[in-house]
Design a protein around this motif. Structure first.
Motif, PDB file in Angstrom:
ATOM      1  N   SER A 113       0.605  50.626  -9.208  1.00 16.18           N
ATOM      2  CA  SER A 113       0.449  51.407  -7.975  1.00 16.18           C
ATOM      3  C   SER A 113       0.788  50.535  -6.771  1.00 16.18           C
ATOM      4  O   SER A 113       0.899  49.312  -6.884  1.00 16.18           O
ATOM      5  CB  SER A 113      -0.999  51.904  -7.858  1.00 16.18           C
ATOM      6  OG  SER A 113      -1.857  50.789  -7.644  1.00 16.18           O
ATOM      7  N   GLU A 114       0.909  51.162  -5.624  1.00 18.72           N
ATOM      8  CA  GLU A 114       1.180  50.419  -4.388  1.00 18.72           C
ATOM      9  C   GLU A 114       0.070  49.399  -4.125  1.00 18.72           C
ATOM     10  O   GLU A 114       0.341  48.279  -3.704  1.00 18.72           O
ATOM     11  CB  GLU A 114       1.310  51.382  -3.206  1.00 18.72           C
ATOM     12  CG  GLU A 114       2.575  52.210  -3.225  1.00 18.72           C
ATOM     13  CD  GLU A 114       3.837  51.360  -3.132  1.00 18.72           C
ATOM     14  OE1 GLU A 114       3.865  50.383  -2.358  1.00 18.72           O
ATOM     15  OE2 GLU A 114       4.801  51.668  -3.852  1.00 18.72           O
ATOM     16  N   ARG A 161       0.485  45.324  -3.718  1.00 18.86           N
ATOM     17  CA  ARG A 161       0.004  44.563  -2.555  1.00 18.86           C
ATOM     18  C   ARG A 161      -0.908  43.420  -2.995  1.00 18.86           C
ATOM     19  O   ARG A 161      -0.826  42.314  -2.460  1.00 18.86           O
ATOM     20  CB  ARG A 161      -0.710  45.485  -1.571  1.00 18.86           C
ATOM     21  CG  ARG A 161       0.260  46.322  -0.743  1.00 18.86           C
ATOM     22  CD  ARG A 161      -0.439  47.002   0.416  1.00 18.86           C
ATOM     23  NE  ARG A 161      -1.432  47.967   0.006  1.00 18.86           N
ATOM     24  CZ  ARG A 161      -1.180  49.229  -0.311  1.00 18.86           C
ATOM     25  NH1 ARG A 161       0.057  49.689  -0.260  1.00 18.86           N
ATOM     26  NH2 ARG A 161      -2.149  50.045  -0.664  1.00 18.86           N
TER      27      ARG A 161
END
Length: 90
Positions: free
Chosen positions: A78-79, A83
């Motif tokens: 996922s994003e 990150r």
């Protein structure tokens, strides 16, 4: 439980992988999923047991899904995961 698995990389989605029983290959993967997955590219064959450490998947869950449905689909991160990776690497 131990199982000889083959892992395929998707030609359409970065970091998407299919884990299957080596003996059955892709026979149990639904056609609709294969259409989204694209051309499967074999990246590795390994003996998988529930205690084995995998980078982004739980080996026991992978084995359970292969037993139940004939494959395990590892989705791209996922994003939020991307990150976290960037912060850890940087």
């Amino acid at each position: 439980m131990k199982r000889l698995c083959e892992i395929f990389r998707s030609s359409r989605k970065e970091e998407m992988y299919l884990y299957v029983d080596r003996a059955r290959g892709l026979a149990d993967v639904p056609e609709a999923l294969m259409a989204q997955f694209g051309e499967p590219r074999s990246v590795m064959v390994l003996m998988l047991d529930s205690g084995r450490k995998l980078a982004r998947a739980d080996a026991a869950e992978v084995l359970d899904k292969i037993e139940q449905q004939g494959f395990y689909l590892q989705m791209p991160p996922s994003e939020a995961e991307l990150r976290r990776r960037e912060r850890a690497d940087g």
